[in-house]
Design a protein around this motif. Structure first.
Motif, mmCIF file in Angstrom:
data_model
loop_
_atom_site.group_PDB
_atom_site.id
_atom_site.type_symbol
_atom_site.label_atom_id
_atom_site.label_comp_id
_atom_site.label_asym_id
_atom_site.label_seq_id
_atom_site.Cartn_x
_atom_site.Cartn_y
_atom_site.Cartn_z
ATOM 1 N N LEU A 116 0.874 -1.274 -0.051
ATOM 2 C CA LEU A 116 0.003 0.071 -0.019
ATOM 3 C C LEU A 116 0.753 1.339 -0.103
ATOM 4 N N GLU A 117 1.779 1.178 0.849
ATOM 5 C CA GLU A 117 3.093 2.401 1.039
ATOM 6 C C GLU A 117 3.596 2.529 -0.606
ATOM 7 N N LYS A 118 3.981 1.610 -1.112
ATOM 8 C CA LYS A 118 4.399 1.629 -2.491
ATOM 9 C C LYS A 118 3.638 2.250 -3.566
ATOM 10 N N VAL A 119 2.330 1.559 -3.485
ATOM 11 C CA VAL A 119 1.698 1.921 -4.620
ATOM 12 C C VAL A 119 1.295 3.540 -4.341
ATOM 13 N N ARG A 120 0.976 3.916 -3.161
ATOM 14 C CA ARG A 120 0.310 5.216 -2.802
ATOM 15 C C ARG A 120 1.661 6.361 -3.170
ATOM 16 N N SER A 121 2.756 5.887 -3.139
ATOM 17 C CA SER A 121 3.875 6.884 -3.443
ATOM 18 C C SER A 121 3.916 7.240 -5.036
ATOM 19 N N GLY A 122 3.203 6.352 -5.814
ATOM 20 C CA GLY A 122 3.111 6.647 -7.137
ATOM 21 C C GLY A 122 1.726 7.282 -7.284
ATOM 22 N N LEU A 123 0.717 7.750 -6.627
ATOM 23 C CA LEU A 123 -0.466 8.146 -6.705
ATOM 24 C C LEU A 123 -0.514 9.701 -6.135
ATOM 25 N N ASP A 124 -1.181 10.514 -7.032
ATOM 26 C CA ASP A 124 -1.286 11.830 -6.214
ATOM 27 C C ASP A 124 -2.842 11.789 -5.712
ATOM 28 N N ARG A 125 -2.954 11.100 -4.496
ATOM 29 C CA ARG A 125 -4.245 11.000 -3.909
ATOM 30 C C ARG A 125 -4.758 12.432 -3.666
ATOM 31 N N ILE A 126 -6.192 12.426 -3.676
ATOM 32 C CA ILE A 126 -6.966 13.520 -3.379
ATOM 33 C C ILE A 126 -8.073 13.339 -2.148
ATOM 34 N N GLY A 127 -8.306 14.560 -1.566
ATOM 35 C CA GLY A 127 -9.295 14.313 -0.490
ATOM 36 C C GLY A 127 -10.658 14.776 -1.074
ATOM 37 N N PRO A 128 -11.548 14.634 -0.105
ATOM 38 C CA PRO A 128 -12.995 14.656 -0.737
ATOM 39 C C PRO A 128 -13.345 15.735 -1.618
ATOM 40 N N ARG A 129 -13.176 17.238 -0.979
ATOM 41 C CA ARG A 129 -13.479 18.437 -1.741
ATOM 42 C C ARG A 129 -12.903 18.362 -2.864
ATOM 43 N N ASP A 130 -11.480 17.988 -2.900
ATOM 44 C CA ASP A 130 -10.661 17.915 -4.427
ATOM 45 C C ASP A 130 -11.279 16.977 -5.301
ATOM 46 N N ALA A 131 -11.948 15.887 -4.943
ATOM 47 C CA ALA A 131 -12.579 14.831 -5.779
ATOM 48 C C ALA A 131 -13.655 15.473 -6.326
ATOM 49 N N PHE A 132 -14.579 16.193 -5.392
ATOM 50 C CA PHE A 132 -15.726 16.863 -5.848
ATOM 51 C C PHE A 132 -15.566 17.891 -7.001
ATOM 52 N N ASP A 133 -14.449 18.776 -6.724
ATOM 53 C CA ASP A 133 -14.254 19.601 -7.687
ATOM 54 C C ASP A 133 -13.448 19.015 -9.125
#
Length: 141
Positions: A23-40
């Motif tokens: 999980l740590e490895k794959v997340r390092s390659g993602l630009d994960r976003i929070g709820p408000r940013d996902a909504f936008d």
């Protein structure tokens, strides 16, 4: 004398890791976003993809406009070149935000989509529960 067929091409086998390390490895390659940013992002054309299983969707509701795809169908439905793709899977450059219940399985799913060439795939930090806690729209079950 016939030569043996070459071995089929295989994905590399890695050293064993824990799911937390993966999980740590794959997340390092993602630009994960929070709820408000996902909504936008959705308002700007990103595709929200809800991979929660039916029981959770029936219990908690749905994010309006999100494409519901069971996790075991995700790659087939989102591959823009696939014969079973969803109409929303319009191209490899589509901004895709994968949503699970709490933001764990979605990270692994987004990484899988990236392996298919969906280079803008990411996931929602905290999943559906964070979306709901942020007071964002939810259609009642």
């Amino acid at each position: 004398m016939n030569e043996p067929d070459p071995a089929p091409e295989q994905l590399p086998v890695s050293q064993p890791v824990s799911v937390d390390e993966l999980l740590e490895k794959v997340r390092s390659g993602l630009d994960r976003i929070g709820p408000r940013d996902a909504f936008d992002a959705a308002a700007k054309g990103a595709l929200l993809v809800d991979i929660r299983y039916a029981e959770l969707r029936e219990r908690d509701g749905l994010i309006p406009g999100a494409l519901v795809v069971e996790r075991n169908e995700l790659e087939w439905r989102l591959d823009p070149q696939g014969s079973h793709r969803a109409p929303e899977a319009t191209g490899h450059g589509l901004r895709t935000v994968v949503i699970c219940n709490e933001g764990y399985a979605s990270s692994l799913a987004a990484a899988s989509l990236r392996q298919l060439g969906l280079y803008r795939a990411t996931d929602l930090i905290g999943g559906f529960q964070a979306w709901r806690a942020a007071g964002l729209p939810v259609d009642a079950p």
